[in-house]
Scaffold this motif. Structure first.
Motif, PDB file in Angstrom:
ATOM      1  N   ARG A   1     -30.719   2.187   0.940  1.00 35.56           N
ATOM      2  CA  ARG A   1     -29.283   2.055   1.086  1.00 35.56           C
ATOM      3  C   ARG A   1     -28.356   1.552   0.058  1.00 35.56           C
ATOM      4  NH1 ARG A   1     -28.563   0.266   7.345  1.00 35.56           N
ATOM      5  NH2 ARG A   1     -30.138  -1.452   6.627  1.00 35.56           N
ATOM      6  N   LYS A   2     -27.627   2.115  -0.534  1.00 33.39           N
ATOM      7  CA  LYS A   2     -26.761   1.657  -1.764  1.00 33.39           C
ATOM      8  C   LYS A   2     -25.817   0.711  -1.196  1.00 33.39           C
ATOM      9  CE  LYS A   2     -25.646   4.098  -5.343  1.00 33.39           C
ATOM     10  NZ  LYS A   2     -24.830   4.939  -6.158  1.00 33.39           N
ATOM     11  N   HIS A   3     -26.015  -0.740  -1.610  1.00 43.16           N
ATOM     12  CA  HIS A   3     -24.874  -1.672  -1.261  1.00 43.16           C
ATOM     13  C   HIS A   3     -23.743  -1.883  -2.287  1.00 43.16           C
ATOM     14  CE1 HIS A   3     -23.142  -5.777  -1.433  1.00 43.16           C
ATOM     15  NE2 HIS A   3     -23.359  -5.784  -0.337  1.00 43.16           N
TER      16      HIS A   3
ATOM     17  N   LEU B   1     -33.572  -3.014  -6.372  1.00 43.46           N
ATOM     18  CA  LEU B   1     -34.096  -2.830  -5.136  1.00 43.46           C
ATOM     19  C   LEU B   1     -34.398  -4.026  -4.187  1.00 43.46           C
ATOM     20  CD1 LEU B   1     -34.159   0.108  -6.254  1.00 43.46           C
ATOM     21  CD2 LEU B   1     -36.589   0.315  -5.016  1.00 43.46           C
ATOM     22  N   PHE B   2     -33.808  -4.391  -3.180  1.00 44.12           N
ATOM     23  CA  PHE B   2     -34.103  -5.541  -2.354  1.00 44.12           C
ATOM     24  C   PHE B   2     -34.858  -5.396  -1.075  1.00 44.12           C
ATOM     25  CE2 PHE B   2     -30.891  -6.640  -5.185  1.00 44.12           C
ATOM     26  CZ  PHE B   2     -31.157  -8.060  -5.495  1.00 44.12           C
TER      27      PHE B   2
ATOM     28  N   ILE C   1     -26.998  -1.804  -6.400  1.00 45.41           N
ATOM     29  CA  ILE C   1     -27.984  -2.783  -5.561  1.00 45.41           C
ATOM     30  C   ILE C   1     -28.249  -1.830  -4.431  1.00 45.41           C
ATOM     31  CG2 ILE C   1     -27.880  -4.657  -4.141  1.00 45.41           C
ATOM     32  CD1 ILE C   1     -26.292  -6.121  -6.230  1.00 45.41           C
ATOM     33  N   TRP C   2     -29.511  -1.872  -4.157  1.00 45.37           N
ATOM     34  CA  TRP C   2     -30.089  -0.935  -2.887  1.00 45.37           C
ATOM     35  C   TRP C   2     -30.652  -1.786  -1.974  1.00 45.37           C
ATOM     36  CZ3 TRP C   2     -29.209   4.454  -2.932  1.00 45.37           C
ATOM     37  CH2 TRP C   2     -29.188   5.158  -4.066  1.00 45.37           C
TER      38      TRP C   2
ATOM     39  N   ALA D   1     -39.824   2.738  -5.718  1.00 53.05           N
ATOM     40  CA  ALA D   1     -39.696   2.450  -7.158  1.00 53.05           C
ATOM     41  C   ALA D   1     -39.746   3.576  -7.780  1.00 53.05           C
ATOM     42  CB  ALA D   1     -40.955   1.489  -7.548  1.00 53.05           C
ATOM     43  N   GLN D   2     -40.309   4.701  -7.097  1.00 54.54           N
ATOM     44  CA  GLN D   2     -40.183   6.110  -7.834  1.00 54.54           C
ATOM     45  C   GLN D   2     -39.143   6.995  -7.553  1.00 54.54           C
ATOM     46  OE1 GLN D   2     -44.025   7.507  -6.045  1.00 54.54           O
ATOM     47  NE2 GLN D   2     -45.275   7.402  -7.899  1.00 54.54           N
ATOM     48  N   ALA D   3     -38.305   6.470  -6.717  1.00 52.08           N
ATOM     49  CA  ALA D   3     -37.281   7.163  -6.131  1.00 52.08           C
ATOM     50  C   ALA D   3     -36.096   6.960  -7.086  1.00 52.08           C
ATOM     51  CB  ALA D   3     -36.785   6.708  -4.659  1.00 52.08           C
ATOM     52  N   LEU D   4     -36.241   6.224  -8.238  1.00 52.79           N
ATOM     53  CA  LEU D   4     -34.912   5.822  -8.918  1.00 52.79           C
ATOM     54  C   LEU D   4     -35.264   5.389 -10.267  1.00 52.79           C
ATOM     55  CD1 LEU D   4     -32.735   3.690  -6.498  1.00 52.79           C
ATOM     56  CD2 LEU D   4     -32.232   5.966  -7.132  1.00 52.79           C
TER      57      LEU D   4
END
Length: 278
Positions: free
Chosen positions: A14-16, A26-27, A52-53, A85-88
């Protein structure tokens, strides 16, 4: 791209927030079972280039019945972090506490990220007996009482009561009020806690270490949950790694000292950009 992304196994991103820059941060939360909502205050305090996701593995926190998740969502733990990690593109993966351990348990991750942050985490399970020793040396009667209730009735609401009762272990005195508020409003998932307890927490050891990508190891100076001595081993002291202790910080050091955490991430973000552009 949507502000919410699911991978094939149901990992939720989810994009913050979003600023100028081509990095994707990615957190991944600790716990497990507490959900990425525990990292909102961290994300709020940061000024880093890119987006930030907040990431939740299938079956963790509030990410229940995720589209694409297998019938047993824990069957893809922790290696589903690779899917995230592969998604973005240009991913900097940050893991808090057990979340960082999941990252280090997944060597396939290395080829898909351009940076890594390990927050209040450890390289192996030797932190756990030290945590138990701490709880015995500094007992909290409310935790004992809440644990007895949970053991008799293993509902998520009851495990939430344990977390709130443990506030004094997780936060330094300056962060107690904000810390108790944080823990009291989190989604809790006892099934995720049980999976990690039975399959990961006591046998974990890092399966890889970054050779070239910028890496930040950051922890609160007063963290009583995860012992930081494991990082003293020579094999972790590679030139690409920065170690930072947040003065006055507990297990969630951005609560007690957000400015120090913000400055540290800002400096690290610049090093990642230089690495990507090199």
């Amino acid at each position: 791209m949507s502000d919410t992304v699911y991978t094939r196994s149901g990992v939720r991103l989810r994009k913050h927030s979003e600023t100028e820059g081509n990095l994707n941060w990615l957190f991944l939360p600790g716990g497990p079972g507490i959900g990425s909502e525990s990292l909102v205050e961290l994300a709020d305090c940061l000024d880093v280039p890119g987006s930030i996701w907040l990431v939740d593995l299938p079956g963790d926190g509030s990410n229940r019945q995720a589209p694409g998740a297998p019938a047993d969502p824990f069957s893809c733990w922790p290696h589903a972090v690779v899917e995230a990690a592969q998604a973005l593109p240009n991913v900097v993966f940050a893991g808090h506490s057990t979340g960082g351990m999941y990252l280090l348990a997944t060597p396939e991750l290395e080829e898909h990220i351009v940076g890594m942050v390990l927050l209040d985490t450890a390289p192996d399970a030797s932190w756990h007996p030290r945590f138990v020793e701490m709880t015995m040396a500094h007992p909290l009667p409310e935790v004992t009482a809440a644990t007895l209730i949970y053991e008799a009735d293993r509902r998520d609401e009851n495990i939430a009561a344990i977390a709130v009762a443990s506030t004094e272990w997780n936060f330094a005195p300056a962060g107690l009020a904000r810390g108790r508020d944080l823990l009291s409003r989190m989604p809790y998932n006892s099934a995720a806690v049980d999976w990690s307890e039975d399959n990961f927490d006591h046998v974990y050891a890092a399966r890889w270490w970054p050779r070239t990508i910028p890496t930040l190891v950051i922890a609160g100076g007063d963290d009583r949950i995860v012992w930081q001595g494991g990082w003293d081993a020579e094999r972790f002291r590679t030139p690409n790694v920065a170690y930072v202790t947040v003065e006055g910080g507990g297990h969630f050091p951005w609560i007690e000292n957000p400015s120090a955490v913000r400055d540290t991430f800002g400096k690290f973000g610049r090093s990642v950009l230089a690495f990507v552009q090199a």
